[in-house]
Design a protein around this motif. Structure first.
Motif, PDB file in Angstrom:
ATOM      1  N   CYS A 199       0.765  -0.945   0.160  1.00 46.18           N
ATOM      2  CA  CYS A 199      -0.086   0.598  -0.033  1.00 46.18           C
ATOM      3  C   CYS A 199       0.749   1.364   0.219  1.00 46.18           C
ATOM      4  O   CYS A 199       0.707   2.022  -0.708  1.00 46.18           O
ATOM      5  N   GLN A 200       1.848   1.584   0.983  1.00 38.33           N
ATOM      6  CA  GLN A 200       2.453   2.017   1.146  1.00 38.33           C
ATOM      7  C   GLN A 200       3.812   2.906  -0.542  1.00 38.33           C
ATOM      8  O   GLN A 200       3.520   3.874  -1.210  1.00 38.33           O
ATOM      9  N   TYR A 243       0.545   4.374  -2.740  1.00 35.82           N
ATOM     10  CA  TYR A 243       0.615   5.550  -2.302  1.00 35.82           C
ATOM     11  C   TYR A 243       2.191   6.341  -3.241  1.00 35.82           C
ATOM     12  O   TYR A 243       2.570   7.189  -3.674  1.00 35.82           O
ATOM     13  N   ASP A 244       3.373   5.995  -2.467  1.00 36.68           N
ATOM     14  CA  ASP A 244       4.614   6.587  -3.276  1.00 36.68           C
ATOM     15  C   ASP A 244       4.807   6.705  -5.279  1.00 36.68           C
ATOM     16  O   ASP A 244       5.281   7.660  -5.425  1.00 36.68           O
ATOM     17  N   CYS A 269      -0.762   6.783  -6.643  1.00 34.09           N
ATOM     18  CA  CYS A 269      -2.345   6.462  -6.730  1.00 34.09           C
ATOM     19  C   CYS A 269      -3.042   6.223  -5.086  1.00 34.09           C
ATOM     20  O   CYS A 269      -2.439   6.359  -4.418  1.00 34.09           O
ATOM     21  N   ARG A 270      -4.034   7.497  -5.339  1.00 34.32           N
ATOM     22  CA  ARG A 270      -4.764   7.976  -4.286  1.00 34.32           C
ATOM     23  C   ARG A 270      -6.386   7.384  -3.998  1.00 34.32           C
ATOM     24  O   ARG A 270      -6.674   7.704  -2.885  1.00 34.32           O
ATOM     25  N   SER A 278      -2.371   4.130   5.205  1.00 30.33           N
ATOM     26  CA  SER A 278      -1.081   4.678   3.816  1.00 30.33           C
ATOM     27  C   SER A 278      -0.874   5.705   2.995  1.00 30.33           C
ATOM     28  O   SER A 278       0.008   6.679   2.975  1.00 30.33           O
ATOM     29  N   MET A 312      -3.914   6.349   0.847  1.00 30.20           N
ATOM     30  CA  MET A 312      -4.563   6.576   0.093  1.00 30.20           C
ATOM     31  C   MET A 312      -6.088   6.731   0.342  1.00 30.20           C
ATOM     32  O   MET A 312      -5.966   6.004   1.449  1.00 30.20           O
TER      33      MET A 312
END
Length: 346
Positions: free
Chosen positions: A102-103, A106-107, A110-111, A146, A148
């Motif tokens: 998940c992190q 996000y990096d 992906c929002r 994360s 998101m």
């Protein structure tokens, strides 16, 4: 037109589940699983960018499948979208999510990650597979940790309608960012009877949901309860909570279904659908540019708003129109009367 244009992009058919109400694998579809090659994925991104630039729109990708994370080149695509500063989200499963994944999502820009929840534990696992409910609860925490947005999407039918009061309470308590639901989209006459909700029962269901939403809002819960199903407009209109603007133009379309207006679907084969929830193929992105498909005669057939047999006579024509895909599933004609609409129209 709204600023964003949404592309629901199925990059692979590969999936861990075979949900009972899934339209993708219904009626022996997807016998041979397809995955879009990396070279063609890059072409799709460029093609969608070109279309949006010409239309003055901003592209937004909902990456899905199958389960998109299972695509061998998923992370290449994530990197490409990040490089291009394109906003994107995922419609996916919970099984391959953990804090690290998940992190990483996000990096890479992906929002939003949307999960499905179709009932409390027994009901949800009955639709999907044992352990799905527990995996979804765990994944909610990973997604939110994360950074998101965590969205929960449900499919409502006569089978699970009784679970929704508890589900609404659950998503509020889990601090889910967005909760919404759509109606079951039939894939055959037999299934439409099995899962059918009558119009009056559906109106009562919306009333229950609205009151439950308001209860949680008044008690400080932060979940956004999204009025995704277009029949919400009818309900809110009857409650005096939605008013037709004074400068309303009867010939304009302001809201309602975004099919052929602000949304198209791309399949792993490159086939383009006006809406994935009904048979609506309009061409193939590797044969015809997206811009030409958007302006073409095949997609224009899905913008014939005067053809709506009931909605065209309704004062809410520019804002509601029900769900053409659900209507198509019941009748084979997207312009027929919505099977759950309770409004009398003369």
């Amino acid at each position: 037109m709204k600023p964003y244009f949404a592309f629901q992009w199925h990059i692979t058919d590969t999936c861990d589940q075979r949900c009972k109400h899934c339209y993708i694998f219904a009626e022996d579809n997807c016998k041979a699983l397809t995955e879009m090659p990396w070279v063609k994925m890059k072409q799709v991104v460029e093609n969608c960018e070109d279309m949006c630039e010409r239309l003055g729109r901003t592209p937004y990708f909902y990456i899905t499948g199958g389960d998109p994370i299972l695509h061998r080149d998923f992370w290449k695509l994530a990197e490409l979208l990040k490089e291009k500063s394109i906003t994107w989200g995922i419609l996916g499963n919970p099984f391959h999510l953990n804090d690290e994944v998940c992190q990483r999502l996000y990096d890479h820009g992906c929002r939003k990650y949307q999960l499905s929840l179709d009932g409390m534990e027994d009901m949800h696992d009955g639709f999907r597979k044992p352990g799905s409910f527990a995996s979804t609860m765990r994944a909610i925490d990973c997604i939110k940790k994360s950074g998101m947005f965590c969205a929960i999407m449900s499919t409502v039918s006569s089978m699970n309608i009784g679970d929704f009061p508890q589900m609404i309470d659950l998503v509020a308590e889990k601090n889910v960012d967005v909760f919404a639901f759509g109606r079951y989209c039939p894939t055959s006459g037999q299934k439409s009877e099995e899962y059918h909700i009558t119009p009056t029962a559906y109106r009562d269901f919306l009333d229950m949901c609205y009151k439950r939403f308001q209860y949680h809002k008044q008690n400080g819960y932060k979940t956004t309860f999204q009025y995704k199903d277009h029949l919400w407009t009818l309900y809110l209109y009857e409650q005096g909570l939605f008013k037709i603007p004074e400068n309303h133009d009867n010939d304009m379309i302001y809201d309602g279904c975004h099919c052929a207006i602000g949304h198209m679907t791309i399949l792993p084969t490159g086939d383009i659908f006006a809406c994935r929830r009904m048979e609506s193929k309009i061409g193939n992105v590797f044969e015809t540019p997206m811009y030409e498909l958007f302006l073409g005669a095949d997609l224009e057939e899905y913008r014939q708003f005067d053809k709506f047999e009931k909605c065209s006579k309704c004062e809410l024509r520019g804002y509601c129109r029900g769900c053409p895909a659900v209507t198509f599933g019941y009748t084979g004609n997207m312009y027929a009367a919505d099977p759950q609409c309770w409004k009398e129209v003369s």
